[in-house]
Design a protein around this motif. Structure first.
Motif, mmCIF file in Angstrom:
data_model
loop_
_atom_site.group_PDB
_atom_site.id
_atom_site.type_symbol
_atom_site.label_atom_id
_atom_site.label_comp_id
_atom_site.label_asym_id
_atom_site.label_seq_id
_atom_site.Cartn_x
_atom_site.Cartn_y
_atom_site.Cartn_z
ATOM 1 N N ALA A 6 87.854 62.381 103.313
ATOM 2 C CA ALA A 6 89.091 62.063 102.602
ATOM 3 C C ALA A 6 89.683 60.744 103.083
ATOM 4 O O ALA A 6 90.168 59.939 102.276
ATOM 5 N N THR A 7 89.643 60.503 104.383
ATOM 6 C CA THR A 7 90.168 59.247 104.929
ATOM 7 C C THR A 7 89.318 58.074 104.472
ATOM 8 O O THR A 7 89.847 57.029 104.060
ATOM 9 N N ILE A 8 88.012 58.233 104.515
ATOM 10 C CA ILE A 8 87.107 57.171 104.067
ATOM 11 C C ILE A 8 87.372 56.847 102.600
ATOM 12 O O ILE A 8 87.520 55.683 102.217
ATOM 13 N N ARG A 9 87.476 57.861 101.769
ATOM 14 C CA ARG A 9 87.737 57.655 100.337
ATOM 15 C C ARG A 9 89.081 56.952 100.133
ATOM 16 O O ARG A 9 89.190 56.010 99.351
ATOM 17 N N ARG A 10 90.104 57.380 100.845
ATOM 18 C CA ARG A 10 91.432 56.786 100.701
ATOM 19 C C ARG A 10 91.398 55.301 101.069
ATOM 20 O O ARG A 10 91.929 54.454 100.343
ATOM 21 N N ILE A 11 90.760 54.973 102.189
ATOM 22 C CA ILE A 11 90.691 53.574 102.613
ATOM 23 C C ILE A 11 89.945 52.736 101.584
ATOM 24 O O ILE A 11 90.381 51.636 101.235
ATOM 25 N N LEU A 12 88.850 53.251 101.084
ATOM 26 C CA LEU A 12 88.021 52.473 100.167
ATOM 27 C C LEU A 12 88.568 52.397 98.748
ATOM 28 O O LEU A 12 88.231 51.463 98.018
ATOM 29 N N THR A 13 89.411 53.348 98.351
ATOM 30 C CA THR A 13 89.837 53.368 96.951
ATOM 31 C C THR A 13 91.342 53.260 96.718
ATOM 32 O O THR A 13 91.750 52.884 95.633
ATOM 33 N N GLU A 14 92.165 53.570 97.714
ATOM 34 C CA GLU A 14 93.596 53.666 97.447
ATOM 35 C C GLU A 14 94.496 52.732 98.260
ATOM 36 O O GLU A 14 95.603 52.441 97.820
ATOM 37 N N LEU A 15 94.062 52.295 99.419
ATOM 38 C CA LEU A 15 94.989 51.606 100.330
ATOM 39 C C LEU A 15 95.195 50.136 100.030
ATOM 40 O O LEU A 15 96.056 49.505 100.633
ATOM 41 N N GLY A 16 94.428 49.561 99.153
ATOM 42 C CA GLY A 16 94.555 48.143 98.848
ATOM 43 C C GLY A 16 93.237 47.429 99.005
ATOM 44 O O GLY A 16 92.278 47.968 99.557
ATOM 45 N N ASP A 17 93.209 46.203 98.505
ATOM 46 C CA ASP A 17 91.941 45.498 98.395
ATOM 47 C C ASP A 17 91.791 44.289 99.301
ATOM 48 O O ASP A 17 90.842 43.538 99.163
ATOM 49 N N PRO A 127 81.494 50.532 105.897
ATOM 50 C CA PRO A 127 81.924 50.695 104.502
ATOM 51 C C PRO A 127 80.799 50.393 103.505
ATOM 52 O O PRO A 127 80.772 50.994 102.434
ATOM 53 N N ALA A 128 79.879 49.527 103.859
ATOM 54 C CA ALA A 128 78.762 49.217 102.954
ATOM 55 C C ALA A 128 77.852 50.434 102.768
ATOM 56 O O ALA A 128 77.198 50.574 101.727
ATOM 57 N N ILE A 129 77.820 51.313 103.731
ATOM 58 C CA ILE A 129 77.055 52.555 103.623
ATOM 59 C C ILE A 129 77.888 53.619 102.918
ATOM 60 O O ILE A 129 77.375 54.403 102.124
ATOM 61 N N GLU A 130 79.184 53.628 103.190
ATOM 62 C CA GLU A 130 80.062 54.666 102.637
ATOM 63 C C GLU A 130 80.392 54.456 101.155
ATOM 64 O O GLU A 130 80.583 55.433 100.436
ATOM 65 N N ILE A 131 80.485 53.223 100.691
ATOM 66 C CA ILE A 131 80.839 52.968 99.287
ATOM 67 C C ILE A 131 79.897 53.693 98.323
ATOM 68 O O ILE A 131 80.360 54.390 97.420
ATOM 69 N N PRO A 132 78.576 53.576 98.481
ATOM 70 C CA PRO A 132 77.690 54.286 97.546
ATOM 71 C C PRO A 132 77.823 55.809 97.612
ATOM 72 O O PRO A 132 77.563 56.486 96.631
ATOM 73 N N ARG A 133 78.253 56.325 98.742
ATOM 74 C CA ARG A 133 78.418 57.768 98.901
ATOM 75 C C ARG A 133 79.608 58.301 98.127
ATOM 76 O O ARG A 133 79.729 59.513 97.942
ATOM 77 N N LEU A 134 80.511 57.412 97.706
ATOM 78 C CA LEU A 134 81.684 57.851 96.957
ATOM 79 C C LEU A 134 81.318 58.383 95.591
ATOM 80 O O LEU A 134 82.072 59.174 95.012
#
Length: 135
Positions: A6-17, A127-134
């Motif tokens: 949930a934290t990984i998803r929030r950082i990658l999609t909700e907290l800003g760019d 994050p480069a590994i986690e992005i595709p996992r989303l």
């Protein structure tokens, strides 16, 4: 584990760019260079932070987090573990929303200080590994 799904998803999609990438230089052989490229492809603005303040992937670099003249959402850290805690403390000081320590970067005290300051934190992940996992 430091940084649940949930934290990984929030950082990658909700907290800003806007992602400050500490340790990013123009050296294409370094992991930070490739990770920054992946983040850009996924719509993130990257901000190189390196003592040489180099322009990387078309983005102007700065010598430190405090030298950046605009807000930073996430501080992505490519430094040795023994230096990472001070980067996390600087991220808190500049008002970042999250801190991300790359693979192999571990500082449990920094993790707890950052979380106590109410920032999201991920440690020993990429994050480069986690992005595709989303998905």
């Amino acid at each position: 584990m430091y940084g649940d799904r949930a934290t990984i998803r929030r950082i990658l999609t909700e907290l800003g760019d806007t992602w400050a990438i500490v340790g990013l230089s123009s050296n294409q052989q370094r992991a930070a260079y490739g990770v920054a490229e992946v983040l850009q492809r996924h719509g993130k603005r990257i901000v190189p932070v390196h003592p040489n303040a180099e322009t990387v992937h078309g983005e102007v670099g700065y010598p430190s987090l405090e030298a950046i003249p605009f807000g930073i959402d996430v501080v992505d850290t490519f430094v040795r573990s023994e230096l990472a805690g001070s980067v996390a403390d600087e991220a808190v000081a500049i008002g970042a929303k999250a801190v991300w320590f790359q693979l192999g970067v571990v500082d449990e005290d920094a993790y707890h200080r950052t979380r106590a300051a109410d920032l999201d934190m991920v440690m020993d992940r990429c994050p480069a590994i986690e992005i595709p996992r989303l998905g």
